[in-house]
Design a protein around this motif. Structure first.
Motif, mmCIF file in Angstrom:
data_model
loop_
_atom_site.group_PDB
_atom_site.id
_atom_site.type_symbol
_atom_site.label_atom_id
_atom_site.label_comp_id
_atom_site.label_asym_id
_atom_site.label_seq_id
_atom_site.Cartn_x
_atom_site.Cartn_y
_atom_site.Cartn_z
ATOM 1 N N GLY A 154 0.817 -1.217 0.000
ATOM 2 C CA GLY A 154 0.000 0.000 0.000
ATOM 3 C C GLY A 154 0.846 1.259 0.000
ATOM 4 O O GLY A 154 0.489 2.267 -0.615
ATOM 5 N N GLU A 155 1.997 1.201 0.672
ATOM 6 C CA GLU A 155 2.905 2.348 0.700
ATOM 7 C C GLU A 155 3.564 2.556 -0.667
ATOM 8 O O GLU A 155 3.738 3.690 -1.115
ATOM 9 N N TYR A 156 3.889 1.447 -1.330
ATOM 10 C CA TYR A 156 4.444 1.578 -2.682
ATOM 11 C C TYR A 156 3.425 2.185 -3.636
ATOM 12 O O TYR A 156 3.772 2.991 -4.506
ATOM 13 N N ALA A 157 2.152 1.805 -3.475
ATOM 14 C CA ALA A 157 1.107 2.389 -4.322
ATOM 15 C C ALA A 157 1.004 3.893 -4.082
ATOM 16 O O ALA A 157 0.873 4.689 -5.028
ATOM 17 N N ALA A 158 1.086 4.301 -2.807
ATOM 18 C CA ALA A 158 1.037 5.730 -2.472
ATOM 19 C C ALA A 158 2.274 6.450 -3.005
ATOM 20 O O ALA A 158 2.184 7.592 -3.486
ATOM 21 N N LEU A 159 3.430 5.781 -2.951
ATOM 22 C CA LEU A 159 4.670 6.374 -3.462
ATOM 23 C C LEU A 159 4.603 6.549 -4.977
ATOM 24 O O LEU A 159 5.050 7.567 -5.513
ATOM 25 N N GLN A 160 4.019 5.581 -5.666
ATOM 26 C CA GLN A 160 3.836 5.699 -7.115
ATOM 27 C C GLN A 160 2.947 6.889 -7.452
ATOM 28 O O GLN A 160 3.241 7.644 -8.384
ATOM 29 N N ARG A 161 1.863 7.075 -6.687
ATOM 30 C CA ARG A 161 0.972 8.229 -6.916
ATOM 31 C C ARG A 161 1.712 9.540 -6.688
ATOM 32 O O ARG A 161 1.590 10.478 -7.471
ATOM 33 N N LEU A 162 2.482 9.601 -5.600
ATOM 34 C CA LEU A 162 3.245 10.813 -5.284
ATOM 35 C C LEU A 162 4.231 11.136 -6.400
ATOM 36 O O LEU A 162 4.312 12.285 -6.863
ATOM 37 N N ASN A 163 4.958 10.125 -6.856
ATOM 38 C CA ASN A 163 5.943 10.348 -7.913
ATOM 39 C C ASN A 163 5.283 10.722 -9.234
ATOM 40 O O ASN A 163 5.779 11.581 -9.967
ATOM 41 N N PHE A 164 4.146 10.092 -9.537
ATOM 42 C CA PHE A 164 3.435 10.434 -10.768
ATOM 43 C C PHE A 164 2.963 11.882 -10.733
ATOM 44 O O PHE A 164 3.146 12.630 -11.711
ATOM 45 N N LEU A 165 2.363 12.297 -9.619
ATOM 46 C CA LEU A 165 1.874 13.680 -9.513
ATOM 47 C C LEU A 165 3.025 14.674 -9.596
ATOM 48 O O LEU A 165 2.912 15.719 -10.248
ATOM 49 N N SER A 166 4.148 14.357 -8.965
ATOM 50 C CA SER A 166 5.311 15.257 -9.000
ATOM 51 C C SER A 166 5.878 15.358 -10.409
ATOM 52 O O SER A 166 6.157 16.457 -10.903
ATOM 53 N N ALA A 167 6.062 14.211 -11.072
ATOM 54 C CA ALA A 167 6.620 14.218 -12.425
ATOM 55 C C ALA A 167 5.660 14.849 -13.418
ATOM 56 O O ALA A 167 6.079 15.566 -14.332
ATOM 57 N N ALA A 168 4.358 14.603 -13.247
ATOM 58 C CA ALA A 168 3.362 15.205 -14.138
ATOM 59 C C ALA A 168 3.343 16.721 -13.971
ATOM 60 O O ALA A 168 3.239 17.464 -14.965
ATOM 61 N N SER A 169 3.466 17.194 -12.736
ATOM 62 C CA SER A 169 3.504 18.642 -12.489
ATOM 63 C C SER A 169 4.733 19.269 -13.128
ATOM 64 O O SER A 169 4.656 20.347 -13.736
ATOM 65 N N LEU A 170 5.870 18.589 -13.013
ATOM 66 C CA LEU A 170 7.103 19.102 -13.616
ATOM 67 C C LEU A 170 7.001 19.117 -15.140
ATOM 68 O O LEU A 170 7.399 20.087 -15.789
ATOM 69 N N THR A 171 6.428 18.069 -15.707
ATOM 70 C CA THR A 171 6.247 18.006 -17.160
ATOM 71 C C THR A 171 5.313 19.115 -17.636
ATOM 72 O O THR A 171 5.569 19.759 -18.657
#
Length: 197
Positions: A154-171
């Motif tokens: 569950g923590e890895y799933a949350a980490l994936q969401r965090l990284n996706f949102l961060s990378a999407a914002s940067l893009t």
């Protein structure tokens, strides 16, 4: 308030560059620098209280912070430094968090920058850094060693969401910056203004 204005003005002057591509690269680098201290906090709030693996991101901070200084010496060097720092930071984070973290998503803004920061005459740099981003993505997880900490599914799933949102914002920021400077980029390409390389 005056002190804050002076700090903001100094940062703006440090990021400024007559070459629009260089100015965009400087802005992106300094946005990353300003966000890196918050990544452990985001990790704590959204994923887990185990935030020690995130400290590896600070190893890249001096390189991102040095991009505008390098850009003043040579614009190709400055843009290359930004991309090397981005790809290197992603690999460090992948080693620290493991392949289940989804941190590889940060290679997408690196790929976008690789293809947009260089002129046609510099296409070998663009293709080289794009290839480097693909190679970084394809590196086997075993080559980078075991992660610093194993999180729960569950923590890895949350980490994936965090990284996706961060990378999407940067893009999205990169896309917005290029769109906002499209006219000046086209004009600089026609006249070779601000090449500085």
């Amino acid at each position: 308030m005056n002190r804050l204005k002076r700090v903001v003005a100094a940062i703006g002057a440090y990021a400024a560059h007559p070459d629009p591509r260089a100015a965009i690269a400087n802005t992106v680098a300094l946005v990353i620098v300003s966000n890196q201290p918050f990544y452990p906090l985001y990790l704590y709030w959204a994923v887990s209280s185990v935030i020690a693996p995130s400290y590896v991101t600070f190893l890249s901070t001096p390189f991102f912070a040095a991009v505008p200084a390098a850009m003043r010496r040579n614009t190709v060097l400055g843009r290359a430094l930004l991309l090397a720092a981005g790809i290197g930071n992603t690999l460090l984070c992948r080693a620290a968090f493991g392949p289940g973290s989804g941190v590889e998503v940060f290679l997408f803004p690196c790929l976008m920058l690789a293809l947009m920061l260089f002129r046609r005459a510099e296409r070998l740099f663009a293709l080289g850094f794009a290839a480097l981003a693909f190679i970084a993505y394809l590196l086997p997880a075993t080559l980078l060693g075991a992660p610093a900490h194993l999180y729960a599914p569950g923590e890895y799933a949350a980490l994936q969401r965090l990284n996706f949102l961060s990378a999407a914002s940067l893009t999205a920021l990169i896309g917005w910056l290029f769109t906002a400077h499209l006219h000046t980029i086209s004009r600089a390409d026609e006249t070779d203004d601000g090449r500085g390389a």
